[in-house]
Design a protein around this motif. Structure first.
Motif, short mmCIF file in Angstrom:
data_model
loop_
_atom_site.label_atom_id
_atom_site.label_comp_id
_atom_site.label_asym_id
_atom_site.label_seq_id
_atom_site.Cartn_x
_atom_site.Cartn_y
_atom_site.Cartn_z
N TRP A 13 0.84 -1.20 0.00
CA TRP A 13 0.00 0.00 0.00
C TRP A 13 0.88 1.25 0.00
CZ3 TRP A 13 -1.02 3.19 4.57
CH2 TRP A 13 -1.95 4.20 4.33
N ILE A 14 1.86 1.29 0.88
CA ILE A 14 2.75 2.45 0.96
C ILE A 14 3.48 2.65 -0.37
CG2 ILE A 14 4.83 3.39 2.06
CD1 ILE A 14 3.83 1.94 4.65
N ASP A 15 3.95 1.54 -0.96
CA ASP A 15 4.66 1.64 -2.24
C ASP A 15 3.76 2.12 -3.38
OD1 ASP A 15 7.09 0.87 -1.17
OD2 ASP A 15 6.84 -1.26 -1.69
N SER A 16 2.46 1.98 -3.23
CA SER A 16 1.53 2.41 -4.29
C SER A 16 1.26 3.91 -4.26
CB SER A 16 0.20 1.65 -4.15
OG SER A 16 -0.56 2.14 -3.06
N ILE A 17 1.72 4.59 -3.23
CA ILE A 17 1.48 6.02 -3.07
C ILE A 17 2.77 6.78 -3.41
CG2 ILE A 17 0.86 7.84 -1.42
CD1 ILE A 17 -0.64 5.60 0.15
N PRO A 18 2.68 7.76 -4.30
CA PRO A 18 3.89 8.53 -4.64
C PRO A 18 4.35 9.39 -3.46
CG PRO A 18 1.97 9.43 -5.79
CD PRO A 18 1.51 8.22 -5.04
N LEU A 19 5.54 9.14 -2.99
CA LEU A 19 6.11 9.89 -1.87
C LEU A 19 7.37 10.60 -2.31
CD1 LEU A 19 5.65 7.16 0.91
CD2 LEU A 19 4.18 9.13 0.45
N SER A 20 7.72 11.68 -1.61
CA SER A 20 8.86 12.51 -2.01
C SER A 20 10.21 11.91 -1.68
CB SER A 20 8.75 13.88 -1.34
OG SER A 20 8.86 13.74 0.07
N ARG A 21 10.23 10.96 -0.75
CA ARG A 21 11.50 10.35 -0.36
C ARG A 21 11.43 8.84 -0.58
NH1 ARG A 21 12.29 13.02 5.58
NH2 ARG A 21 10.24 12.10 5.81
N GLU A 22 12.55 8.29 -0.98
CA GLU A 22 12.65 6.83 -1.10
C GLU A 22 12.60 6.23 0.30
OE1 GLU A 22 15.90 3.54 -2.63
OE2 GLU A 22 16.15 5.63 -3.21
N LYS A 23 11.92 5.11 0.40
CA LYS A 23 11.81 4.43 1.69
C LYS A 23 12.99 3.46 1.85
CE LYS A 23 7.83 3.40 0.15
NZ LYS A 23 8.02 4.23 -1.02
N LYS A 24 13.81 3.71 2.85
CA LYS A 24 14.97 2.85 3.12
C LYS A 24 14.80 2.11 4.44
CE LYS A 24 17.99 6.00 0.66
NZ LYS A 24 19.00 7.03 0.77
N ASN A 25 14.44 2.86 5.46
CA ASN A 25 14.19 2.31 6.79
C ASN A 25 12.88 2.95 7.27
OD1 ASN A 25 14.00 2.17 9.65
ND2 ASN A 25 16.18 1.71 9.78
N ILE A 26 11.81 2.20 7.19
CA ILE A 26 10.48 2.78 7.40
C ILE A 26 10.34 3.48 8.76
CG2 ILE A 26 9.41 0.64 8.24
CD1 ILE A 26 6.90 1.55 6.55
N SER A 27 10.96 2.94 9.79
CA SER A 27 10.87 3.57 11.11
C SER A 27 11.47 4.97 11.10
CB SER A 27 11.57 2.73 12.16
OG SER A 27 10.91 1.50 12.32
N ARG A 28 12.61 5.11 10.45
CA ARG A 28 13.26 6.42 10.39
C ARG A 28 12.63 7.32 9.34
NH1 ARG A 28 18.74 5.09 9.17
NH2 ARG A 28 18.66 3.02 10.00
N ASP A 29 12.24 6.73 8.22
CA ASP A 29 11.68 7.52 7.12
C ASP A 29 10.37 8.21 7.52
OD1 ASP A 29 13.76 6.66 5.50
OD2 ASP A 29 12.61 5.00 4.66
#
Length: 127
Positions: A13-29
């Motif tokens: 679901w998260i990957d289906s939404i355009p976000l401004s930052r690449e997700k590397k570590n979800i807790s920190r991101d």
């Protein structure tokens, strides 16, 4: 606790939404609230002003971002976060953001179903 199967659904679901930052570590991101604000902007474009959510590394600014989300957005859709959850997310504790995002994901699905149900009722009344 969120199951492994639900985690996969959540990440997709998260990957289906355009976000401004690449997700590397979800807790920190997600700890500063910015990407969560972007998710809400995706679903409620008129409700979220992204300039209210600057990227943050200080705990104080992270809390400001999350409190802004809670007051200006979450409250309007009937969603809330406890202080304990907020503390865990801001401090990037493992699986904390996943728990919050999973509940948010479910709330958004619930809201979408309500809207569709209301639209169906309106359409049936028009016919």
């Amino acid at each position: 606790m969120i199951s492994d199967e639900d985690l996969l659904i959540l990440y997709e679901w998260i990957d289906s939404i355009p976000l401004s930052r690449e997700k590397k570590n979800i807790s920190r991101d997600f700890c500063d609230g910015v990407l969560t604000a972007e998710i809400m902007k995706h679903y409620y474009p008129k409700m979220v002003d992204l300039h209210n959510y600057p990227e943050a590394s200080s705990t104080q600014q992270k809390l400001v971002n999350w409190n802004t989300l809670c007051l200006k957005v979450f409250r309007k859709i009937g969603f809330s976060i406890t202080n304990e959850e907020l503390d865990n997310v801001v401090n990037s504790r493992p699986k904390a953001i996943e728990q919050v995002l999973w509940r948010l994901h479910n709330k958004l699905i619930e809201k979408k179903k309500l809207v569709k149900k209301e639209e169906k009722i309106i359409n049936e009344e028009i016919l």
